[in-house]
Design an enzyme around this catalytic site. Structure first.
Site, short mmCIF file in Angstrom:
data_model
loop_
_atom_site.label_atom_id
_atom_site.label_comp_id
_atom_site.label_asym_id
_atom_site.label_seq_id
_atom_site.Cartn_x
_atom_site.Cartn_y
_atom_site.Cartn_z
N ASP A 123 2.59 0.71 -2.49
CA ASP A 123 3.30 -0.11 -1.52
C ASP A 123 4.02 0.69 -0.43
O ASP A 123 4.87 0.15 0.26
CB ASP A 123 4.32 -1.00 -2.24
CG ASP A 123 5.42 -0.21 -2.92
OD1 ASP A 123 5.13 0.90 -3.41
OD2 ASP A 123 6.56 -0.69 -2.95
N GLU A 124 3.65 1.95 -0.27
CA GLU A 124 4.37 2.76 0.72
C GLU A 124 3.44 3.82 1.28
O GLU A 124 2.63 4.41 0.56
CB GLU A 124 5.59 3.40 0.07
CG GLU A 124 6.55 4.05 1.04
CD GLU A 124 7.83 4.49 0.37
OE1 GLU A 124 8.84 4.65 1.07
OE2 GLU A 124 7.84 4.67 -0.87
#
Length: 387
Positions: A94-95
Site C-alpha cells: 500500500d505504499e
C-alpha cells in the site's frame, strides 16, 4: 494508502463504515494488522498485540484479514501509478515512491499529478489515498504521513528545514527507541534540535550515524527512486495475524507471494535467477534460504515450486509469523536468439493472458484453488467477533 487493510474491509462491507474496526487475529495470540481511523483515538495501532487492543477498545469490531483482497486492491492501485510514471519503487502493498520528474510535461505539476492519481484511486478502487510531494524521499514520506487521512501535502525545497523542525526526533529514519532515548538525553527532542547542532558534535556523540541524522534533519536524502527494473531483487512478504503451523497452512501464503512476485517481474520486464525464501518464527528468529534456478524466470509458478522446496526443508514444524518470497539476480531476459531458438514456453502466453485479465478485473479474478481455499472469512462469518 490510508489504513489500507481496514479501508478495504470498510469498502467491501458498508456496515463497517464509520465504525471502530480492528483487522487482526486471535485475541490472545494475534497482533493488529490494521486499525481504522475510528479506533485509533482509543490508542489502537498496527502491530499491537490483540490482547492489548481489545482492552483499549472493547467496543471495536474485529475482523480477520483477507490478504488476497488486499493484494488485488494493491495491484489496481499500482496499475494507476503506472499511467503516470514507470519509476515506481514499491515499499509494501500500500505504499510506494514515484518519481514524476519526466511526467510533468505530460500531466502537469507534481501536485496536480498527485491529485489525479488520488482521484482515480477513489473512483476506480473506492479507497482513500494520501500523497506527499517533495524533492527527496524522506521529506515526501513525512509529508504523506502528515497528510493522512485522504489528503496531500507539498513541501517546497526552500521550506524543508522549517517543515521538519517541529517533528519529534523519532520521525527520523533509523531512530528506534534506544537512539531516541540517547538523543533526548542529549537535549535533542525535535528534528529542529538536531538540525541546529554542528555535524561534528553529532558525530562525536553518535558516531557515523550522527552525520546521517544531521543530513536527514536538513532534508538531505540523495537516494533515488529505484523501480523494480533497476532493483537488485523483487519480493513480497506478509506478517500473519496469528502464527501459522504446518505446511498446509503455509503453502497458500507462499504461493500467493510467489505469484505476486511473478507479476511484478513481468510488469518490470525482468527475470530472476535466484529465489529466496524468508521465514520469521514465533520466537522472532529470522532465516533466509536461497536456490538458483537453471534459467531466469518471471513465472510465478516456477518461483513457487522453488520456494516450496525451500519451505519444506527449512520450516522445521515450527510456528511461523512471517513468510516472504523474492527473486534476485535480475536481468532483462533479453538473450540473443539463435536461428533455431526454442519458442517461448506455453506458460509465457498463459501469464500474458492472466496479466491482461488482472489488469481489467483484478489479480484475483483468476487464481489457484489453494489460495482461494486459504482465504480468511469475511466480517459476516461467525468466527469474526463484534464486541
Amino acid at each position: 494508502m490510508d489504513a489500507f487493510y481496514a479501508s478495504v474491509e470498510q469498502r467491501d462491507h458498508p456496515e463497517l463504515r464509520g465504525k471502530p474496526l480492528i483487522v487482526g487475529g486471535h485475541e490472545k495470540r494475534g497482533v493488529v494488522v490494521a486499525a481504522s481511523y475510528e479506533v485509533r483515538p482509543f490508542g489502537v495501532r498496527s502491530a499491537m498485540p490483540m490482547a492489548r487492543a481489545v482492552k483499549l477498545a472493547p467496543h471495536a469490531i474485529v475482523v480477520r484479514p483477507r490478504f488476497s483482497a488486499y493484494s488485488q486492491a494493491s495491484d489496481q492501485v499500482f496499475g494507476i501509478f503506472e499511467r503516470y510514471t514507470p519509476l515506481i519503487e514499491p515499499l509494501s502493498l500500500d505504499e510506494a515512491f514515484l518519481d514524476v520528474t519526466a511526467s510533468v510535461r505530460l500531466f502537469g505539476a507534481p501536485a496536480d499529478i498527485a491529485r489525479r492519481i488520488r482521484a482515480e484511486i477513489a473512483k476506480e478502487v473506492s479507497l482513500p489515498a494520501s500523497a506527499g510531494i517533495a524533492g527527496v524521499k524522506f521529506v515526501a514520506k513525512m509529508a504523506s504521513d502528515l497528510a493522512k487521512p485522504n489528503g496531500q501535502r507539498e513541501v517546497p525545497t526552500a521550506d524543508t528545514v522549517a517543515f521538519l523542525a517541529p517533528l519529534p526526533v523519532s520521525r527520523l529514519w533509523g531512530v528506534g527507541p534506544k537512539t531516541e532515548e540517547s538523543l533526548r538525553a542529549a537535549g535533542l527532542r525535535t528534528i529542529g534540535d538536531v538540525a541546529a547542532r554542528d555535524v561534528r558534535w553529532l558525530e562525536d556523540r553518535f558516531g557515523s550515524s550522527g552525520r546521517g541524522l544531521w543530513e536527514l534533519a536538513h532534508g538531505i536524502d540523495p537516494r533515488e527512486v529505484v523501480p523494480d527494473r533497476a532493483a537488485k531483487s523483487v519480493g513480497a512478504e506478509d506478517t500473519f495475524d496469528e502464527d501459522l503451523e504446518g505446511l498446509e497452512a503455509l503453502r497458500p501464503n507462499v504461493h500467493d507471494q510467489a505469484l505476486r512476485v511473478g507479476r511484478r517481474l513481468r510488469r518490470a520486464g525482468v527475470k530472476g535467477r535466484v529465489v529466496q525464501l524468508k521465514l520469521k518464527f514465533a520466537d522472532f528468529t529470522l532465516i533466509t534460504r536461497r536456490t538458483t534456478l537453471a534459467e531466469p524466470t518471471d513465472d510465478g509458478q516456477v518461483l513457487y515450486r522453488a520456494a516450496l522446496e525451500l519451505l519444506e526443508r527449512a520450516h522445521g514444524h515450527r510456528p511461523v509469523r512471517l513468510t516472504g518470497v523474492s527473486a534476485q539476480e535480475l536481468d532483462t531476459g533479453a538473450a540473443q536468439l539463435g536461428l533455431f531458438s526454442a519458442p517461448p514456453p506455453r506458460s509465457a502466453k498463459l501469464n500474458a493472458a492472466l496479466d491482461k485479465i488482472a489488469e481489467r478485473f483484478g489479480s484475483k479474478a483468476v487464481t489457484t484453488a489453494d489460495i482461494v481455499g486459504g482465504e480468511e472469512q469475511p466480517p459476516g462469518d461467525p468466527r469474526n467477533k463484534k464486541r
